[in-house]
Write a protein that holds these residues in place. Structure first.
Motif, PDB file in Angstrom:
ATOM      1  N   ASP A 154       0.887  -1.200   0.011  1.00 36.16           N
ATOM      2  CA  ASP A 154       0.085   0.031   0.039  1.00 36.16           C
ATOM      3  C   ASP A 154       0.966   1.253  -0.078  1.00 36.16           C
ATOM      4  O   ASP A 154       0.716   2.158  -0.740  1.00 36.16           O
ATOM      5  CB  ASP A 154      -0.919   0.073   1.320  1.00 36.16           C
ATOM      6  CG  ASP A 154      -2.196  -0.986   0.919  1.00 36.16           C
ATOM      7  OD1 ASP A 154      -2.399  -1.430  -0.193  1.00 36.16           O
ATOM      8  OD2 ASP A 154      -2.622  -1.482   2.145  1.00 36.16           O
ATOM      9  N   ASP A 155       1.909   1.373   0.869  1.00 35.52           N
ATOM     10  CA  ASP A 155       2.896   2.399   0.741  1.00 35.52           C
ATOM     11  C   ASP A 155       3.496   2.536  -0.598  1.00 35.52           C
ATOM     12  O   ASP A 155       3.461   3.766  -0.930  1.00 35.52           O
ATOM     13  CB  ASP A 155       3.977   2.302   1.826  1.00 35.52           C
ATOM     14  CG  ASP A 155       3.455   2.161   3.359  1.00 35.52           C
ATOM     15  OD1 ASP A 155       2.332   2.860   3.616  1.00 35.52           O
ATOM     16  OD2 ASP A 155       4.032   1.766   4.261  1.00 35.52           O
ATOM     17  N   PHE A 156       3.941   1.400  -1.362  1.00 34.27           N
ATOM     18  CA  PHE A 156       4.501   1.612  -2.561  1.00 34.27           C
ATOM     19  C   PHE A 156       3.458   2.264  -3.388  1.00 34.27           C
ATOM     20  O   PHE A 156       3.864   2.879  -4.136  1.00 34.27           O
ATOM     21  CB  PHE A 156       5.074   0.264  -2.878  1.00 34.27           C
ATOM     22  CG  PHE A 156       5.590   0.187  -4.288  1.00 34.27           C
ATOM     23  CD1 PHE A 156       6.950   0.846  -4.620  1.00 34.27           C
ATOM     24  CD2 PHE A 156       4.756  -0.243  -5.393  1.00 34.27           C
ATOM     25  CE1 PHE A 156       7.381   0.908  -5.808  1.00 34.27           C
ATOM     26  CE2 PHE A 156       5.241   0.006  -6.609  1.00 34.27           C
ATOM     27  CZ  PHE A 156       6.460   0.287  -7.023  1.00 34.27           C
ATOM     28  N   HIS A 157       2.278   1.736  -3.570  1.00 34.52           N
ATOM     29  CA  HIS A 157       1.225   2.190  -4.440  1.00 34.52           C
ATOM     30  C   HIS A 157       1.131   3.643  -4.456  1.00 34.52           C
ATOM     31  O   HIS A 157       1.014   4.228  -5.062  1.00 34.52           O
ATOM     32  CB  HIS A 157      -0.047   1.336  -4.114  1.00 34.52           C
ATOM     33  CG  HIS A 157      -0.064  -0.057  -4.684  1.00 34.52           C
ATOM     34  ND1 HIS A 157       0.221  -0.641  -5.803  1.00 34.52           N
ATOM     35  CD2 HIS A 157      -0.270  -1.283  -4.075  1.00 34.52           C
ATOM     36  CE1 HIS A 157       0.141  -1.845  -6.276  1.00 34.52           C
ATOM     37  NE2 HIS A 157      -0.265  -2.163  -4.948  1.00 34.52           N
ATOM     38  N   GLU A 158       1.040   4.225  -3.006  1.00 37.46           N
ATOM     39  CA  GLU A 158       0.713   5.412  -2.907  1.00 37.46           C
ATOM     40  C   GLU A 158       1.823   6.479  -3.203  1.00 37.46           C
ATOM     41  O   GLU A 158       1.613   7.374  -4.182  1.00 37.46           O
ATOM     42  CB  GLU A 158       0.337   5.624  -1.464  1.00 37.46           C
ATOM     43  CG  GLU A 158      -1.253   5.096  -0.919  1.00 37.46           C
ATOM     44  CD  GLU A 158      -2.158   5.967  -1.963  1.00 37.46           C
ATOM     45  OE1 GLU A 158      -2.198   7.063  -2.221  1.00 37.46           O
ATOM     46  OE2 GLU A 158      -3.007   4.985  -2.298  1.00 37.46           O
ATOM     47  N   GLU A 159       3.075   5.851  -2.877  1.00 37.64           N
ATOM     48  CA  GLU A 159       4.204   6.633  -3.294  1.00 37.64           C
ATOM     49  C   GLU A 159       4.421   6.647  -4.815  1.00 37.64           C
ATOM     50  O   GLU A 159       4.683   7.535  -5.257  1.00 37.64           O
ATOM     51  CB  GLU A 159       5.362   6.082  -2.533  1.00 37.64           C
ATOM     52  CG  GLU A 159       6.707   7.044  -2.599  1.00 37.64           C
ATOM     53  CD  GLU A 159       7.833   6.313  -2.056  1.00 37.64           C
ATOM     54  OE1 GLU A 159       8.968   6.961  -2.316  1.00 37.64           O
ATOM     55  OE2 GLU A 159       7.742   5.527  -1.189  1.00 37.64           O
TER      56      GLU A 159
END
Length: 166
Positions: free
Chosen positions: A99-104
């Motif tokens: 999720d963090d990777f997707h947002e970033e």
């Protein structure tokens, strides 16, 4: 330098540079699995070239590896855009940091998509590939001042974009 020495240097380079290679390829391709495949293909291409042709034409093995990875990523992105664009939201990442990777990735992709490709590539290689400006110049086969100006112009455009949004 003998081919055996270069092969061992290549294997060592793959191990030590793996985090930077993976980060760069992930931001270029949009997911970790494709990035892993691209890194493996890069290693195989460089390994094959050295085995077949020796080290002629390879001045800096690290730069050559990044250039090979960049070319493979560019080819895959071009093929993907010709066939079917895959949203980052549809990509499966293996762990909880997905999720963090997707947002970033979405934020960075949006910012970089507003830049000319040359500027975006320099920023990716610097920020996510962990390369110095001199190394980027070697990877892209362009003069050092060109790399620095592309980086600065790209950052300036991003800053202006932020100012206009707020």
């Amino acid at each position: 330098m003998k081919n055996e020495n270069v092969m061992s240097e290549l294997e060592k380079l793959i191990r030590t540079e793996r985090p930077d290679l993976l980060r760069y390829a992930s931001y270029k391709l949009g997911n970790v699995d494709d990035a892993e495949d691209a890194i493996q293909d890069s290693y195989l291409n460089v390994h094959s070239k050295i085995k077949t042709n020796g080290v002629s034409g390879i001045e800096n093995l690290r730069c050559y590896l990044f250039r090979t990875l960049s070319n493979i990523c560019n080819t895959r992105v071009a093929k993907r855009s010709k066939i079917t664009a895959v949203s980052v939201d549809e990509c499966d990442l293996p762990d909880e940091s997905a999720d963090d990777f997707h947002e970033e990735y979405k934020r960075i992709s949006l910012l970089l998509s507003q830049l000319p490709d040359e500027q975006a590539e320099v920023i990716r290689l610097r920020m996510y590939g962990g390369n110095s400006f001199a190394q980027i110049a070697g990877i892209l086969s362009v003069p050092l001042p060109t790399v620095k100006s592309r980086f600065l112009y790209g950052l300036e455009k991003i800053r202006k974009g932020f100012k206009n949004d707020f």
